[in-house]
Scaffold this motif. Structure first.
Motif, mmCIF file in Angstrom:
data_model
loop_
_atom_site.group_PDB
_atom_site.id
_atom_site.type_symbol
_atom_site.label_atom_id
_atom_site.label_comp_id
_atom_site.label_asym_id
_atom_site.label_seq_id
_atom_site.Cartn_x
_atom_site.Cartn_y
_atom_site.Cartn_z
ATOM 1 N N LEU A 50 -16.061 -10.212 50.420
ATOM 2 C CA LEU A 50 -16.070 -8.423 50.643
ATOM 3 C C LEU A 50 -14.941 -7.836 50.114
ATOM 4 O O LEU A 50 -14.942 -6.853 49.578
ATOM 5 N N GLY A 51 -13.730 -8.686 50.377
ATOM 6 C CA GLY A 51 -12.400 -7.880 49.867
ATOM 7 C C GLY A 51 -12.509 -7.986 48.535
ATOM 8 O O GLY A 51 -11.848 -7.052 47.810
ATOM 9 N N LEU A 52 -12.977 -9.114 47.681
ATOM 10 C CA LEU A 52 -12.967 -9.246 46.484
ATOM 11 C C LEU A 52 -13.779 -8.428 45.576
ATOM 12 O O LEU A 52 -13.401 -7.830 44.523
ATOM 13 N N TYR A 53 -14.996 -8.241 46.375
ATOM 14 C CA TYR A 53 -16.076 -7.642 45.609
ATOM 15 C C TYR A 53 -16.444 -6.610 45.963
ATOM 16 O O TYR A 53 -17.234 -5.844 45.217
ATOM 17 N N VAL A 54 -15.832 -5.964 47.148
ATOM 18 C CA VAL A 54 -16.283 -4.536 47.426
ATOM 19 C C VAL A 54 -14.909 -4.014 47.933
ATOM 20 O O VAL A 54 -14.926 -2.684 46.979
ATOM 21 N N ALA A 55 -14.033 -4.336 48.408
ATOM 22 C CA ALA A 55 -12.808 -3.400 48.661
ATOM 23 C C ALA A 55 -12.157 -3.229 47.695
ATOM 24 O O ALA A 55 -11.555 -2.231 47.198
ATOM 25 N N ALA A 56 -11.525 -4.363 46.731
ATOM 26 C CA ALA A 56 -10.952 -4.294 45.532
ATOM 27 C C ALA A 56 -11.492 -3.283 44.416
ATOM 28 O O ALA A 56 -10.819 -2.412 44.002
ATOM 29 N N PRO A 57 -12.780 -3.404 44.206
ATOM 30 C CA PRO A 57 -13.115 -2.164 43.240
ATOM 31 C C PRO A 57 -13.067 -0.812 43.555
ATOM 32 O O PRO A 57 -12.854 -0.001 42.922
ATOM 33 N N LEU A 58 -13.342 -0.588 45.104
ATOM 34 C CA LEU A 58 -13.331 0.582 45.545
ATOM 35 C C LEU A 58 -12.029 1.169 45.567
ATOM 36 O O LEU A 58 -11.996 2.423 45.073
ATOM 37 N N VAL A 59 -10.924 0.131 45.977
ATOM 38 C CA VAL A 59 -9.579 0.923 45.930
ATOM 39 C C VAL A 59 -9.139 1.096 44.516
ATOM 40 O O VAL A 59 -8.635 2.244 44.258
ATOM 41 N N LEU A 60 -9.497 0.377 43.775
ATOM 42 C CA LEU A 60 -9.344 0.413 42.222
ATOM 43 C C LEU A 60 -9.949 1.781 41.655
ATOM 44 O O LEU A 60 -9.307 2.677 40.893
ATOM 45 N N PHE A 61 -11.138 2.165 41.832
ATOM 46 C CA PHE A 61 -11.777 3.128 41.568
ATOM 47 C C PHE A 61 -11.086 4.557 42.124
ATOM 48 O O PHE A 61 -10.852 5.496 41.639
ATOM 49 N N LEU A 62 -10.775 4.436 43.513
ATOM 50 C CA LEU A 62 -10.166 5.726 44.009
ATOM 51 C C LEU A 62 -8.926 5.785 43.606
ATOM 52 O O LEU A 62 -8.177 7.119 43.156
ATOM 53 N N VAL A 63 -8.048 4.782 43.154
ATOM 54 C CA VAL A 63 -6.797 5.044 42.594
ATOM 55 C C VAL A 63 -6.814 5.694 41.215
ATOM 56 O O VAL A 63 -6.111 6.677 40.896
ATOM 57 N N ILE A 64 -7.687 5.177 40.454
ATOM 58 C CA ILE A 64 -7.961 5.781 39.045
ATOM 59 C C ILE A 64 -8.528 7.110 39.005
ATOM 60 O O ILE A 64 -8.137 8.159 38.487
ATOM 61 N N ALA A 65 -9.341 7.498 39.944
ATOM 62 C CA ALA A 65 -9.845 8.786 40.236
ATOM 63 C C ALA A 65 -8.800 9.780 40.689
ATOM 64 O O ALA A 65 -8.606 10.953 40.214
ATOM 65 N N GLY A 66 -7.893 9.316 41.656
ATOM 66 C CA GLY A 66 -6.679 10.211 42.068
ATOM 67 C C GLY A 66 -5.840 10.376 41.022
ATOM 68 O O GLY A 66 -5.347 11.413 40.847
ATOM 69 N N LEU A 67 -5.603 9.525 40.083
ATOM 70 C CA LEU A 67 -4.573 9.627 38.999
ATOM 71 C C LEU A 67 -5.211 10.631 37.840
ATOM 72 O O LEU A 67 -4.578 11.444 37.351
ATOM 73 N N VAL A 68 -6.435 10.285 37.746
ATOM 74 C CA VAL A 68 -7.263 11.501 36.855
ATOM 75 C C VAL A 68 -7.061 12.778 37.594
ATOM 76 O O VAL A 68 -6.785 13.758 36.704
ATOM 77 N N THR A 69 -7.633 12.989 38.618
ATOM 78 C CA THR A 69 -7.437 14.277 39.279
ATOM 79 C C THR A 69 -5.924 14.811 39.285
ATOM 80 O O THR A 69 -5.867 15.985 39.185
ATOM 81 N N LEU A 70 -4.968 14.024 39.510
ATOM 82 C CA LEU A 70 -3.543 14.581 39.675
ATOM 83 C C LEU A 70 -3.270 15.043 38.121
ATOM 84 O O LEU A 70 -2.765 15.969 38.088
ATOM 85 N N GLY A 71 -3.795 14.381 37.188
ATOM 86 C CA GLY A 71 -3.422 14.455 35.851
ATOM 87 C C GLY A 71 -4.039 15.815 35.364
ATOM 88 O O GLY A 71 -3.712 16.745 34.501
ATOM 89 N N ASP A 72 -5.235 16.312 36.035
ATOM 90 C CA ASP A 72 -6.032 17.288 35.525
ATOM 91 C C ASP A 72 -5.410 18.596 36.100
ATOM 92 O O ASP A 72 -5.311 19.599 35.638
ATOM 93 N N LYS A 73 -4.884 18.345 37.493
ATOM 94 C CA LYS A 73 -4.259 19.416 38.147
ATOM 95 C C LYS A 73 -2.904 19.886 37.653
ATOM 96 O O LYS A 73 -2.606 21.116 37.337
ATOM 97 N N ARG A 74 -2.296 18.789 37.109
ATOM 98 C CA ARG A 74 -1.016 19.000 36.452
ATOM 99 C C ARG A 74 -1.064 19.973 35.026
ATOM 100 O O ARG A 74 -0.485 20.727 34.781
ATOM 101 N N GLY A 75 -2.361 19.591 34.367
ATOM 102 C CA GLY A 75 -2.443 20.060 33.184
ATOM 103 C C GLY A 75 -3.225 21.527 32.883
ATOM 104 O O GLY A 75 -3.012 22.219 32.295
ATOM 105 N N LYS A 76 -3.609 21.846 34.043
ATOM 106 C CA LYS A 76 -4.099 23.385 34.208
ATOM 107 C C LYS A 76 -3.110 24.271 34.735
ATOM 108 O O LYS A 76 -3.595 25.474 35.110
ATOM 109 N N LYS A 77 -1.629 24.074 34.875
ATOM 110 C CA LYS A 77 -0.768 25.003 35.182
ATOM 111 C C LYS A 77 -0.946 26.265 34.282
ATOM 112 O O LYS A 77 -0.782 25.997 33.126
ATOM 113 N N SER A 78 -0.956 27.494 34.890
ATOM 114 C CA SER A 78 -1.298 28.836 33.885
ATOM 115 C C SER A 78 0.130 29.377 34.072
ATOM 116 O O SER A 78 0.850 29.700 34.979
#
Length: 78
Positions: A50-78
């Motif tokens: 479960l850790g290898l095939y469920v938890a690890a992909p979920l954590v990886l997805f959340l980290v990537i989604a968080g980084l994308v969201t962070l980058g998007d918010k930083r890029g929209k400063k006006s």
């Protein structure tokens, strides 16, 4: 139905059945005996699996989604 349509339908059915049966006839399907040099490791526990095939992909997805969201918010400063 015309003869051409029947012939095409028969051909499509034959290809489909052949493609479906081909993996069943491949060598990994018959891997019930060990080959020389095989050194299988110990199996995974349920928690390891479960850790290898469920938890690890979920954590990886959340980290990537968080980084994308962070980058998007930083890029929209006006």
């Amino acid at each position: 139905m015309s003869d051409k349509v029947k012939k095409n339908a028969l051909r499509a059915g034959t290809v489909t059945v052949g493609a479906a049966l081909l993996p069943l006839l491949s060598s990994p399907a018959f891997a019930l005996t060990r080959d020389d040099g095989d050194q299988p490791g110990s199996g995974l526990s349920v928690l390891d699996t479960l850790g290898l095939y469920v938890a690890a992909p979920l954590v990886l997805f959340l980290v990537i989604a968080g980084l994308v969201t962070l980058g998007d918010k930083r890029g929209k400063k006006s």
